[in-house]
Design a protein around this motif. Structure first.
Motif, PDB file in Angstrom:
ATOM      1  N   SER A 212      49.363 123.201 -70.245  1.00 46.78           N
ATOM      2  CA  SER A 212      49.145 121.789 -69.915  1.00 46.78           C
ATOM      3  C   SER A 212      47.783 121.309 -70.404  1.00 46.78           C
ATOM      4  O   SER A 212      47.650 120.175 -70.913  1.00 46.78           O
ATOM      5  CB  SER A 212      49.249 121.594 -68.400  1.00 46.78           C
ATOM      6  OG  SER A 212      50.521 121.985 -67.925  1.00 46.78           O
ATOM      7  N   LYS A 223      48.403 112.635 -68.611  1.00 46.69           N
ATOM      8  CA  LYS A 223      48.447 112.836 -67.156  1.00 46.69           C
ATOM      9  C   LYS A 223      47.675 114.086 -66.803  1.00 46.69           C
ATOM     10  O   LYS A 223      47.667 115.064 -67.530  1.00 46.69           O
ATOM     11  CB  LYS A 223      49.895 112.960 -66.687  1.00 46.69           C
ATOM     12  CG  LYS A 223      50.703 111.687 -66.930  1.00 46.69           C
ATOM     13  CD  LYS A 223      52.122 111.854 -66.440  1.00 46.69           C
ATOM     14  CE  LYS A 223      52.928 110.581 -66.696  1.00 46.69           C
ATOM     15  NZ  LYS A 223      54.333 110.726 -66.229  1.00 46.69           N
ATOM     16  N   ASP A 225      48.144 115.666 -63.774  1.00 44.76           N
ATOM     17  CA  ASP A 225      48.787 116.193 -62.566  1.00 44.76           C
ATOM     18  C   ASP A 225      48.656 117.703 -62.457  1.00 44.76           C
ATOM     19  O   ASP A 225      48.742 118.257 -61.365  1.00 44.76           O
ATOM     20  CB  ASP A 225      50.279 115.828 -62.561  1.00 44.76           C
ATOM     21  CG  ASP A 225      50.467 114.316 -62.465  1.00 44.76           C
ATOM     22  OD1 ASP A 225      49.540 113.658 -61.959  1.00 44.76           O
ATOM     23  OD2 ASP A 225      51.526 113.816 -62.890  1.00 44.76           O
ATOM     24  N   ASP A 228      46.193 119.226 -59.935  1.00 46.40           N
ATOM     25  CA  ASP A 228      46.426 119.219 -58.487  1.00 46.40           C
ATOM     26  C   ASP A 228      46.801 120.591 -57.960  1.00 46.40           C
ATOM     27  O   ASP A 228      46.710 120.846 -56.761  1.00 46.40           O
ATOM     28  CB  ASP A 228      47.544 118.225 -58.141  1.00 46.40           C
ATOM     29  CG  ASP A 228      47.124 116.801 -58.485  1.00 46.40           C
ATOM     30  OD1 ASP A 228      45.895 116.569 -58.570  1.00 46.40           O
ATOM     31  OD2 ASP A 228      48.011 115.946 -58.662  1.00 46.40           O
ATOM     32  N   GLY A 232      50.669 119.541 -56.578  1.00 47.04           N
ATOM     33  CA  GLY A 232      51.578 118.953 -57.543  1.00 47.04           C
ATOM     34  C   GLY A 232      52.925 119.670 -57.589  1.00 47.04           C
ATOM     35  O   GLY A 232      53.934 119.104 -57.943  1.00 47.04           O
ATOM     36  N   LYS A 235      55.706 118.311 -55.480  1.00 45.20           N
ATOM     37  CA  LYS A 235      56.266 117.026 -55.916  1.00 45.20           C
ATOM     38  C   LYS A 235      56.981 117.207 -57.248  1.00 45.20           C
ATOM     39  O   LYS A 235      56.589 116.669 -58.272  1.00 45.20           O
ATOM     40  CB  LYS A 235      55.160 115.978 -56.063  1.00 45.20           C
ATOM     41  CG  LYS A 235      54.392 115.740 -54.781  1.00 45.20           C
ATOM     42  CD  LYS A 235      53.270 114.758 -55.004  1.00 45.20           C
ATOM     43  CE  LYS A 235      52.443 114.534 -53.754  1.00 45.20           C
ATOM     44  NZ  LYS A 235      51.339 113.610 -53.976  1.00 45.20           N
ATOM     45  N   LYS A 238      54.959 119.260 -60.766  1.00 48.96           N
ATOM     46  CA  LYS A 238      54.253 118.510 -61.801  1.00 48.96           C
ATOM     47  C   LYS A 238      53.172 119.346 -62.456  1.00 48.96           C
ATOM     48  O   LYS A 238      52.693 119.011 -63.525  1.00 48.96           O
ATOM     49  CB  LYS A 238      53.630 117.243 -61.198  1.00 48.96           C
ATOM     50  CG  LYS A 238      54.675 116.237 -60.740  1.00 48.96           C
ATOM     51  CD  LYS A 238      54.021 114.997 -60.206  1.00 48.96           C
ATOM     52  CE  LYS A 238      55.037 113.974 -59.743  1.00 48.96           C
ATOM     53  NZ  LYS A 238      54.412 112.764 -59.194  1.00 48.96           N
ATOM     54  N   GLY A 239      52.727 120.425 -61.764  1.00 50.12           N
ATOM     55  CA  GLY A 239      51.654 121.243 -62.324  1.00 50.12           C
ATOM     56  C   GLY A 239      52.149 122.174 -63.409  1.00 50.12           C
ATOM     57  O   GLY A 239      51.351 122.869 -64.017  1.00 50.12           O
TER      58      GLY A 239
END
Length: 323
Positions: A212, A223, A225, A228, A232, A235, A238-239
Motif C-alpha cells: 500500500s 487514500k 486508510d 489506520d 481499518g 471496516k 481497508k488496510g
C-alpha cells in the motif's frame, strides 16, 4: 472285511503248505494278488466257500437277575428330601379341555418323531411334578421362595475382591492420566498451530502495508486508510494492499484523473476542432503577426514559443511529496 475270512487265515493256510509267505506279494497292503490266490487255489490250499459271507446271529444277553443284584448293591435308603425324585404322569391338558378337545394321550399314543407333541408332554410332566412336590416341601417346612433380603454367597473372599478393586482403580487412574496427557499434547499442537497462523497473518499484513505504501508513493492511490492499521480492518479490510481490481471498482486515482483531464480519454474524438467548409473560408480570426512570428516578446527566433524549462529531479521529487 466283515463276514469274510481274513488275510491272516489265508496266510496261515499258505504257511501250512510250506510256501514261503515272504514270496507272496501284497496288493494295496491289505489283499493278495489275484494270480497268487489262483495259484494257491489250484494247489488246493484254499477250500471251497472260503470267501463266502457268513452271517452270524447276534446274541443278546438279558440277565434280569444280575441287573437286580446290581440295583440292590448301589441303592441307598435315603429320605425323599435328599433324593427329590418324582415319578408321575403328565398333568391334565387344560387348554385342550377348554377347547373341548381330547388330550394327546387320550386321543392316541404320542408320536416320538413329532417335536411339538414330545416337548408338550415333557412340559406337562414337569407341571405335574411341581404340583406334587410343592405340598410335600411345604409339609417338611422347606422354603421354596427366595426371601427379599437374600444375598448370594460370594465365590471369592473379600480380600480377593479388595485386590481386584485396587487394580481396577489403578487402571482407571492410569487411563485418566493418559487421557490428560493426550489432551495436553493436543493443546500444545493447537497452540503451535495458532502461533504459526498469527505469525503468517502478521507477515501478510506487513506485506500488504508495504504494498500500500508503494502504491501511494507511485501515485496509484490517494487514500491513507492503510495507516489506520487494525481499525481499518474492521471496516472492510481497508488496510490491506490495494489491487488493480479494487482500484478499478473505486474509480480512477488522482494521476489518472489528471491525465484524462489534460489529454482526454482516448478513442474517437467529437470532431469539434475539425475544419469545415465554413471555417476554412472564414478568415476573420486570422492575425498576420501571430502567423509570421511577429507577436512581440513572448516569441523568440523563428516565431516559435519558448517551452517552459523542466524542473530538476530533486525539485520534481519535492513537488511529488507535497502532492
Amino acid at each position: 472285511m466283515k463276514g469274510y475270512h481274513s488275510e491272516e487265515k489265508i496266510s496261515q493256510t499258505v504257511h501250512q503248505s510250506h510256501i514261503p509267505f515272504k514270496n507272496l506279494k501284497m496288493r494295496n497292503d491289505s489283499e493278495l494278488s489275484d494270480g497268487e490266490l489262483q495259484e494257491a487255489f489250484a494247489k488246493g490250499l484254499l477250500k471251497p466257500g472260503l470267501n463266502i459271507t457268513q452271517d452270524k446271529p447276534k446274541t443278546t444277553a438279558n440277565n434280569v437277575e444280575g441287573m437286580k443284584q446290581c440295583l440292590v448293591e448301589f441303592r441307598r435308603n435315603l429320605p425323599w428330601v435328599e433324593r427329590l425324585d418324582m415319578s408321575n404322569p403328565p398333568a391334565a391338558d387344560i387348554v385342550a379341555k377348554a377347547e373341548g378337545k381330547l388330550a394327546t394321550q387320550d386321543s392316541g399314543p404320542i408320536n416320538a418323531e413329532d417335536d411339538f407333541q414330545r416337548e408338550m408332554y415333557f412340559y406337562r410332566q414337569a407341571q405335574a411334578s411341581v404340583l406334587e412336590a410343592l405340598p410335600q416341601l411345604l409339609k417338611l417346612k422347606i422354603a421354596t421362595k427366595r426371601p427379599e433380603d437374600y444375598f448370594a454367597e460370594m465365590a471369592k473372599t473379600d480380600q480377593h475382591m479388595q485386590k481386584i478393586r485396587k487394580k481396577l482403580i489403578m487402571k482407571q487412574t492410569a487411563m485418566e492420566k493418559s487421557e490428560k496427557a493426550k489432551k495436553l499434547r493436543e493443546q500444545r499442537k493447537y497452540g503451535k498451530k495458532v502461533q504459526t497462523e498469527v505469525l503468517q497473518k502478521r507477515q501478510k499484513e506487513k506485506k500488504a502495508m508495504m504494498a500500500s505504501v508503494k502504491n501511494y508513493q507511485k501515485g496509484m492511490t490517494d487514500k491513507l486508510d492503510f495507516l489506520d492499521g487494525d481499525q481499518g480492518k474492521g471496516k472492510g479490510k481497508k488496510g490491506a494492499g490495494v489491487t488493480k481490481a479494487a482500484m478499478n471498482k473505486k474509480g480512477p486515482n488522482a494521476k489518472r484523473k489528471f491525465k484524462d483531464q489534460r489529454f482526454g480519454f482516448g478513442g474517437k474524438k467529437s470532431g469539434s476542432k475539425w475544419n469545415t467548409k465554413e471555417s476554412h473560408n472564414d478568415v476573420s480570426g486570422f492575425k498576420a503577426k501571430v502567423a509570421h512570428g511577429k507577436g512581440g516578446k513572448k516569441f523568440g527566433k523563428g516565431g516559435k514559443q519558448k517551452p517552459n524549462k523542466r524542473p530538476g529531479k530533486d525539485s520534481r521529487r519535492k513537488m511529488k511529496n507535497r502532492s
